[in-house]
Design a protein around this motif. Structure first.
Motif, short mmCIF file in Angstrom:
data_model
loop_
_atom_site.label_atom_id
_atom_site.label_comp_id
_atom_site.label_asym_id
_atom_site.label_seq_id
_atom_site.Cartn_x
_atom_site.Cartn_y
_atom_site.Cartn_z
N TYR A 13 0.84 -1.20 0.00
CA TYR A 13 0.00 0.00 0.00
C TYR A 13 0.87 1.24 0.00
O TYR A 13 1.85 1.31 0.73
N PRO A 14 0.51 2.26 -0.79
CA PRO A 14 1.29 3.51 -0.77
C PRO A 14 1.25 4.14 0.63
O PRO A 14 0.21 4.17 1.28
N ASP A 15 2.39 4.59 1.07
CA ASP A 15 2.52 5.22 2.39
C ASP A 15 1.92 6.61 2.35
O ASP A 15 2.30 7.43 1.52
N ALA A 16 0.99 6.88 3.25
CA ALA A 16 0.33 8.18 3.29
C ALA A 16 1.20 9.24 3.97
O ALA A 16 0.93 10.42 3.88
N GLY A 17 2.27 8.83 4.64
CA GLY A 17 3.18 9.78 5.27
C GLY A 17 2.60 10.49 6.48
O GLY A 17 2.85 11.67 6.70
N LEU A 18 1.83 9.75 7.29
CA LEU A 18 1.25 10.34 8.49
C LEU A 18 2.33 10.66 9.52
O LEU A 18 3.27 9.88 9.69
N SER A 19 2.16 11.78 10.20
CA SER A 19 3.08 12.14 11.28
C SER A 19 2.78 11.30 12.51
O SER A 19 1.72 10.67 12.61
N THR A 20 3.70 11.29 13.44
CA THR A 20 3.51 10.56 14.68
C THR A 20 2.26 11.04 15.41
O THR A 20 1.47 10.23 15.91
N ARG A 21 2.05 12.35 15.45
CA ARG A 21 0.88 12.90 16.13
C ARG A 21 -0.40 12.54 15.39
O ARG A 21 -1.42 12.22 16.03
N GLU A 22 -0.38 12.54 14.07
CA GLU A 22 -1.57 12.14 13.31
C GLU A 22 -1.93 10.69 13.59
O GLU A 22 -3.10 10.35 13.76
N ILE A 23 -0.93 9.84 13.69
CA ILE A 23 -1.18 8.43 14.01
C ILE A 23 -1.76 8.32 15.42
O ILE A 23 -2.72 7.57 15.65
N GLU A 24 -1.21 9.07 16.36
CA GLU A 24 -1.71 9.05 17.73
C GLU A 24 -3.18 9.47 17.80
O GLU A 24 -4.00 8.81 18.44
N VAL A 25 -3.53 10.55 17.10
CA VAL A 25 -4.91 11.04 17.08
C VAL A 25 -5.81 10.02 16.37
O VAL A 25 -6.90 9.70 16.87
N LEU A 26 -5.37 9.50 15.25
CA LEU A 26 -6.15 8.52 14.50
C LEU A 26 -6.47 7.30 15.36
O LEU A 26 -7.63 6.88 15.45
N LEU A 27 -5.48 6.74 16.01
CA LEU A 27 -5.69 5.54 16.82
C LEU A 27 -6.58 5.81 18.02
O LEU A 27 -7.45 4.99 18.35
N ALA A 28 -6.40 6.95 18.67
CA ALA A 28 -7.26 7.31 19.80
C ALA A 28 -8.70 7.47 19.33
O ALA A 28 -9.65 7.02 20.00
N VAL A 63 -2.57 9.70 -2.03
CA VAL A 63 -1.88 8.50 -2.53
C VAL A 63 -2.88 7.47 -3.07
O VAL A 63 -2.56 6.30 -3.23
N GLY A 64 -4.11 7.94 -3.33
CA GLY A 64 -5.11 7.07 -3.95
C GLY A 64 -5.79 6.10 -3.03
O GLY A 64 -6.32 5.08 -3.47
N ARG A 65 -5.78 6.39 -1.73
CA ARG A 65 -6.39 5.50 -0.75
C ARG A 65 -7.47 6.27 0.01
O ARG A 65 -7.27 6.66 1.15
N LEU A 66 -8.60 6.48 -0.62
CA LEU A 66 -9.65 7.28 -0.03
C LEU A 66 -10.05 6.76 1.35
O LEU A 66 -10.08 5.56 1.58
N ALA A 67 -10.35 7.69 2.23
CA ALA A 67 -10.76 7.36 3.60
C ALA A 67 -11.76 8.42 4.05
O ALA A 67 -11.45 9.27 4.87
N ASN A 68 -12.96 8.35 3.49
CA ASN A 68 -13.94 9.39 3.71
C ASN A 68 -14.80 9.20 4.95
O ASN A 68 -15.62 10.06 5.25
N ASN A 69 -14.65 8.09 5.64
CA ASN A 69 -15.44 7.86 6.85
C ASN A 69 -14.63 7.04 7.84
O ASN A 69 -13.52 6.59 7.54
N LYS A 70 -15.19 6.84 9.03
CA LYS A 70 -14.45 6.15 10.08
C LYS A 70 -14.11 4.71 9.68
O LYS A 70 -13.00 4.24 9.93
#
Length: 88
Positions: A13-28, A63-70
């Motif tokens: 899968y293409p890497d979206a390049g999320l920051s550490t804080r974005e990953i933290e917020v996403l997972l929470a 990167v072509g990986r739509l994520a429009n909802n939870k």
């Protein structure tokens, strides 16, 4: 990797390049029932959570990986090995 080619994660899968804080917020946010719960946990406002989620969705879309909802964001987190099924 060729110049101009997107970075690809080890699973293809293409890497979206999320920051550490974005990953933290996403997972929470994935683990929580409400944004207010995440805001208290991370000591940020709901507006800041919305900003992070908007940027996360934009990065996946770029990167072509739509994520429009939870549900789609949960799928992306699973695909990127950010979270396991046992953590949901």
């Amino acid at each position: 990797m060729s110049p101009g080619q997107p970075c690809v994660a080890f699973d293809g899968y293409p890497d979206a390049g999320l920051s550490t804080r974005e990953i933290e917020v996403l997972l929470a946010w994935i683990r929580a029932d409400r944004k207010a719960q995440v805001a208290r946990e991370l000591f940020i406002t709901s507006a800041t959570i919305n900003t992070h989620l908007h940027r996360i969705r934009a990065k996946y879309g770029a990167v072509g990986r739509l994520a429009n909802n939870k549900a789609a964001l949960v799928a992306r987190a699973l695909q990127d090995n950010l979270i396991g099924l046992d953590e949901l």
